[in-house]
Design a protein around this motif. Structure first.
Motif: not given
Length: 869
Positions: A278-294, A580-586
């Motif tokens: 769910g987190v990965i989906t909410s972030l989108g393909t370019r989203g990141r979770l910085p600061g995590l070590k584990s 996801r559809l908006e991320a297609l860029g059309d």
């Protein structure tokens, strides 16, 4: 906290946690850490924060109350239950009960009361430690209820005296500290009794031994405390000297998690694979979770593509740990991946045995081998678990060895390589894991068999051909007329957790059997496909939409005429689809939103609706259920929420009444947002009068939407229009003093929050960050809204299980007309979803029909917060 990195270094009063601590007891170690961190926050939940001193005081109060209730009883034989939310009070209650010398049984507040009572009775407990929000449920499951939060804060002891009191009931390392319940195939729960030393050793393995969360870490803890995977970090963080930040994904949107991790400065994330998806989906393909070590995950199979997406999100400096364990054994194996390590293909291995454990497989001839394929067997001198009050069941799977170690035969089948790396292949019995949680289908069988209209029932798990993930299928032989499939699911939902509700119900004249009369599972038919005609995509554009539907719904195949919501889609999945559809860029996709999907929920209709490029002149209006000839109900969404989140509620309201949703301007159309509740209401009033020029009007709203609906009602009445009824769904009253105070960890964080608010509706968003920004802006607006007393007819529904229920009950001073405040079961968001939404829809329907409400708790009678009108 100032803890050094040396294994035995002493700093601020406690040594770094080591394997030797497993020879001791839980409470003395927790007390040592809490005293050393008396002024440091050890546990936080977004509302409350406990320093070491606070933890000692609150735990000591629980201990004292438990001892008073159980004076004269043998504590080791008298468990005490804890029923609270995912909050700091639950942590303090666990420590207090264990310090009293009683085994603690943590209950999951999302489980139905009959099931909780089953656990309490099986444990032999008569006392439950709870809180004000769950007092009614607690009274259903135990004879006596203890609410430590009701104590006067001035009565809390000095933290040094509290520490001494907590040490007043010393335990033996082999005493039972925690009882964790799991299900048996017959439907009877099995309680796994966990000793002090096994918990201590598992803590060392899970944290310091593997390096997952050493002292000084900030641990984002998302796992339910009632399960073994949640017990370890709850007690473990206290034992090692890490700060745990509690986040409840069942009460808060997963889309909030990235911001939460950043706000609290988390460097460790403990979550299930389902949550990470769910987190990965909410972030989108370019989203990141910085600061995590584990990042640690466990509970179900993680496939290669999912693992790769997680690794992209957390970056190369974060160690991703795939783990395997059980309630009986705690953590057994770990498969760590970091840096440039190559991701495995297919199912990710669960890895190598943790320190102090030995893995083997039981071959077909019954012999044990250090490699090969068979039933997984674990041996360890730290294996201390047993089934509570069930020595026969214990003897079936546990074996004591001459060298002092113990062996446990799991029900899992795995392949153990020559290098000691384990891959799981499935279960040796019929148990399955659904959404990462172990399900014994026999438990559902037993429930269905008990129904008078069911002659026979059999529940099995069926894997998806594409993902291998399990769903439940119930095969039912009716006794007389065939019941509705929805009725079968409702029975399960009322008595068992939601992950045990069958996704498919198949009715048969008889269950298939062999010539010897045994059930023949191989002859069970597949569930019937969708009733919609099957058709593959006909154009390239439909193919694009089809692929996005499949990805979001995690389906390998579907018809272009299948309904998105009937396939299991919800509002969060709808938002993910739009992103996801908006991320297609059309450019033609720039104005789509979840409202489009609500009106056109199939691949064919949605593709046509998007390509038509028809722009609505009312972008904030979402037809949730437009059918019906009566006056419509206008339903206002909460802060940052698409109106589509209320679709389930809309479809359960009595037929004949159209339900039209209203959402924020700019949320799903290119526009600047409104910056006051009054302006939002004026925009919605114009939209409402465009649909229905004259009253009487029916208006409702959830969360912030309830305040907007209130303001709309005021404005309509000032315009000379009649408002038939106003329905408020779990909203704070228009009194900023009742709303939670926003805590910013630093001045910089507060500044960033202000910048983020200013950019609401302006800056391009990635993933669901757009919705989060509107959510925060909405909270900002509601903390600044006040108004006069409302004189019209009003129904206020309060989610009784929510942490803010007490504040949301305080509507009395703001209502002077025919008003009722009614409490319903559930939490803030769960009252909009199955199974809680049914009672909400019934109350709303009764209000719209001017009927007597169903039998529920009326707070005027029970709390005296409204004077008799």
């Amino acid at each position: 906290m100032g803890v050094t990195t040396g294994t035995d270094a002493v700093d601020e009063g406690f040594t770094r946690f080591s394997e030797e601590h497993a020879q001791g007891q839980l409470v003395p170690r927790i007390v040592d850490v809490a005293l050393a961190c008396a002024d440091e926050v050890l546990v936080a939940d977004g509302v409350d924060r406990l320093t070491g001193a606070d933890l000692l005081r609150r735990a000591a109060l629980v201990r004292s109350a438990v001892l008073a209730h159980h004076a004269g009883l043998d504590p080791r034989a008298t468990p005490v239950a804890v029923l609270r939310g995912h909050d700091v009070g639950a942590v303090a209650a666990m420590v207090g009960v264990i310090a009293a010398g009683h085994p603690v049984v943590v209950l999951d507040p999302t489980t139905p009361a009959p099931r909780l009572r089953h656990y309490v009775e099986a444990a032999g407990a008569s006392l439950v430690v709870s809180d004000t929000a769950r007092t009614a449920t607690a009274a259903e499951v135990a004879a006596r209820v203890l609410d430590p939060d009701s104590a006067d804060a001035s009565a809390w002891p000095d933290h040094v005296d509290a520490a001494a009191a907590l040490l007043g009931s010393p335990a033996d390392p082999d005493d039972v500290a925690v009882i964790v319940y799991t299900s048996g195939s017959t439907g009877a729960p099995k309680g796994v009794a966990c000793e002090h030393r096994s918990i201590l050793h598992d803590t060392w393995v899970s944290s310091e031994g593997t390096g997952a969360y050493p002292a000084g870490s900030v641990v984002a803890h998302l796992l339910p405390m009632a399960f073994s995977a949640g017990v370890t970090p709850t007690l473990g963080a206290l034992l090692v000297g890490a700060r745990q930040e509690l986040f409840d994904p069942r009460r808060r949107s997963i889309a909030e998690l990235p911001g939460f991790l950043a706000d609290v400065g988390a460097d460790v994330l403990l979550a299930s694979p389902a949550i990470l998806r769910g987190v990965i989906t909410s972030l989108g393909t370019r989203g990141r979770l910085p600061g995590l070590k584990s990042v640690t995950m466990a509970g179900e199979t993680v496939h290669g593509a999912e693992l790769a997406a997680i690794r992209r999100a957390v970056g190369p400096d974060c160690v991703v740990r795939n783990r395997y364990g059980s309630t009986e054994t705690w953590l057994m194996t770990e498969y760590p991946i970091s840096g440039d390590d190559e991701s495995p293909d297919g199912a990710t291995p669960v890895g190598w045995a943790v320190p102090g454990a030995r893995l083997q497989v039981e071959l077909e001839d019954g012999s044990l081998s250090d490699e090969g394929t068979g039933r997984v067997v674990l041996t360890s001198r730290w294996l201390g678990g047993r089934y509570w009050n069930a020595p026969e069941k214990t003897a079936e799977v546990f074996r004591d060895n001459p060298d002092g170690s113990r062996t446990f035969r799991t029900s899992d089948v795995g392949s153990l390589g020559s290098d000691g790396c384990l891959r799981l292949l499935g279960r040796s019995d019929h148990s399955v894991k659904v959404r990462g949680l172990l399900v014994e289908p026999g438990e559902v069988d037993a429930l269905l068999f008990a129904q008078p209209d069911v002659r026979e029932a059999l529940v099995v798990g069926r894997p998806s051909a594409r993902t291998g993930r399990m769903s439940l299928v119930a095969y039912v032989v009716p006794e007389g007329p065939r019941p509705q499939a929805s009725a079968v699911r409702a029975v399960v939902r009322e008595n068992l957790p939601s992950h045990m509700v069958p996704e498919h119900v198949v009715f048969l004249d008889a269950l298939p059997r062999t010539e010897r009369g045994k059930l023949d599972r191989s002859r069970l038919p597949d569930p019937a496909p969708s009733s919609a005609p099957f058709e593959v995509p006909r154009t390239g554009w439909e193919e694009v939409v089809f692929e996005q539907f499949c990805a979001v719904l995690e389906l390998e195949d579907l018809s272009i005429h299948d309904d998105f919501f009937e396939l299991g889609g919800d509002s969060l999945a709808a938002e993910a689809l739009v992103s996801r559809l908006e991320a297609l860029g059309d450019q033609s996709l720039a104005q789509i939103g979840t409202a489009t999907l609500a009106a056109a929920p199939t691949v064919a209709s949605f593709a046509a609706a998007v390509r038509s490029k028809v722009r609505s002149d009312r972008p904030t209006l979402v037809p949730l259920r437009p059918e019906g000839g009566e006056r419509p109900l206008f339903l206002v969404a909460g802060a940052g929420s698409a109106a589509l989140a209320m679709r389930t509620l809309a479809h359960q309201i009595v037929p004949g009444i159209p339900v039209l949703g209203l959402q924020a301007n700019g949320l799903e159309n290119r526009a600047l947002p409104d910056w006051s509740v009054g302006r939002i209401a004026r925009r919605h009033v114009a939209t409402v009068r465009g649909e229905q020029p004259e009253g009487p009007y029916r208006i409702a709203g959830h969360s912030l939407g309830g305040l907007i609906a209130l303001e709309m009602a005021h404005q309509l009445r000032r315009a000379g229009q009649e408002v038939e009824t106003l329905i408020v769904l779990d909203s704070f009253p228009p009194d900023p003093a009742l709303m939670p105070v926003v805590h910013h960890p630093s001045t910089l964080a507060k500044l960033k929050e202000g910048v983020s608010l200013a950019l609401t509706g302006i800056k391009a968003h990635s993933g669901l960050g757009h919705y989060i920004r509107f959510f925060r802006q909405g909270n900002f607006l509601q903390r600044r809204y006040t108004t006069e007393v409302y004189p019209g007819r009003t129904l206020v529904l309060v989610a009784g299980d929510d942490v803010d229920a007490a504040a949301r009950r305080q509507w009395g001073p703001h209502l002077s007309g025919d008003a009722r405040i009614v409490e319903v079961a559930g939490e803030h968001m769960s009252i909009l979803r199955d199974p809680r939404v049914a009672s909400v829809a019934a109350l709303v329907s009764a209000e719209l029909r001017s009927e007597d409400a169903p039998a529920v708790l009326d707070l005027r009678e029970h709390h005296g917060e409204l004077a008799d009108r």
